[in-house]
Design a protein around this motif. Structure first.
Motif, mmCIF file in Angstrom:
data_model
loop_
_atom_site.group_PDB
_atom_site.id
_atom_site.type_symbol
_atom_site.label_atom_id
_atom_site.label_comp_id
_atom_site.label_asym_id
_atom_site.label_seq_id
_atom_site.Cartn_x
_atom_site.Cartn_y
_atom_site.Cartn_z
ATOM 1 N N ILE A 1 0.840 -1.202 0.000
ATOM 2 C CA ILE A 1 0.000 0.000 0.000
ATOM 3 C C ILE A 1 0.872 1.248 0.000
ATOM 4 C CG2 ILE A 1 -1.602 1.363 1.416
ATOM 5 C CD1 ILE A 1 -2.897 -1.311 2.232
ATOM 6 N N ILE B 1 0.495 3.787 -3.277
ATOM 7 C CA ILE B 1 -0.289 5.021 -3.145
ATOM 8 C C ILE B 1 0.297 6.191 -3.951
ATOM 9 C CG2 ILE B 1 -0.931 6.835 -1.486
ATOM 10 C CD1 ILE B 1 -1.767 4.622 0.411
ATOM 11 N N LEU C 1 -0.669 5.689 -7.596
ATOM 12 C CA LEU C 1 -2.101 5.887 -7.828
ATOM 13 C C LEU C 1 -2.466 7.368 -7.778
ATOM 14 C CD1 LEU C 1 -3.575 2.927 -5.763
ATOM 15 C CD2 LEU C 1 -3.479 3.143 -8.245
ATOM 16 N N LEU C 2 -1.937 8.090 -6.802
ATOM 17 C CA LEU C 2 -2.225 9.520 -6.703
ATOM 18 C C LEU C 2 -1.680 10.287 -7.904
ATOM 19 C CD1 LEU C 2 -1.637 10.199 -2.901
ATOM 20 C CD2 LEU C 2 -3.816 10.051 -4.121
#
Length: 105
Positions: free
Chosen positions: A47, A51, A54-55
């Motif tokens: 994760i 992240i 993904l952001l």
């Protein structure tokens, strides 16, 4: 083809950074008495690694103009990062990184 090339370059560039950390997480996960504890460590690592990607993908339209403004600073950033890598390499070769590590702990 461009995306594939960028992917290969990213994989080559981040392997020295990701490898030691991932191997430490895998070793810690392997020593857990419970399978779920080890899986939890790997989940948190995944994760945390995913992240930012993904952001970046979600906010690419807003980030792209900022990346273009940052381009004028790239030569300075590259030179600074190169000097820091050389210094860190010298510290590793001479063993002083261990001395610094002991002082910080």
């Amino acid at each position: 083809m461009r995306a594939f090339t960028m992917g290969v370059i990213l994989a080559l560039g981040w392997t020295p950074c990701i490898g030691p950390i991932l191997s430490s997480i895998l070793a810690a996960a392997a020593t857990r008495t419970n399978l779920l504890e080890g899986a939890y460590l790997l989940l948190i690592y995944s994760i945390g690694l995913g992240i930012p990607f993904l952001l970046t993908a979600v906010f690419m339209d807003q980030l792209l103009p900022k990346y273009k403004k940052f381009n004028k600073y790239l030569p300075l950033v590259n030179k600074t990062a190169g000097v820091l890598l050389i210094i860190f390499g010298i510290l590793l070769l001479t063993g002083y990184i261990e001395v610094i590590n002991r002082m910080l702990l």
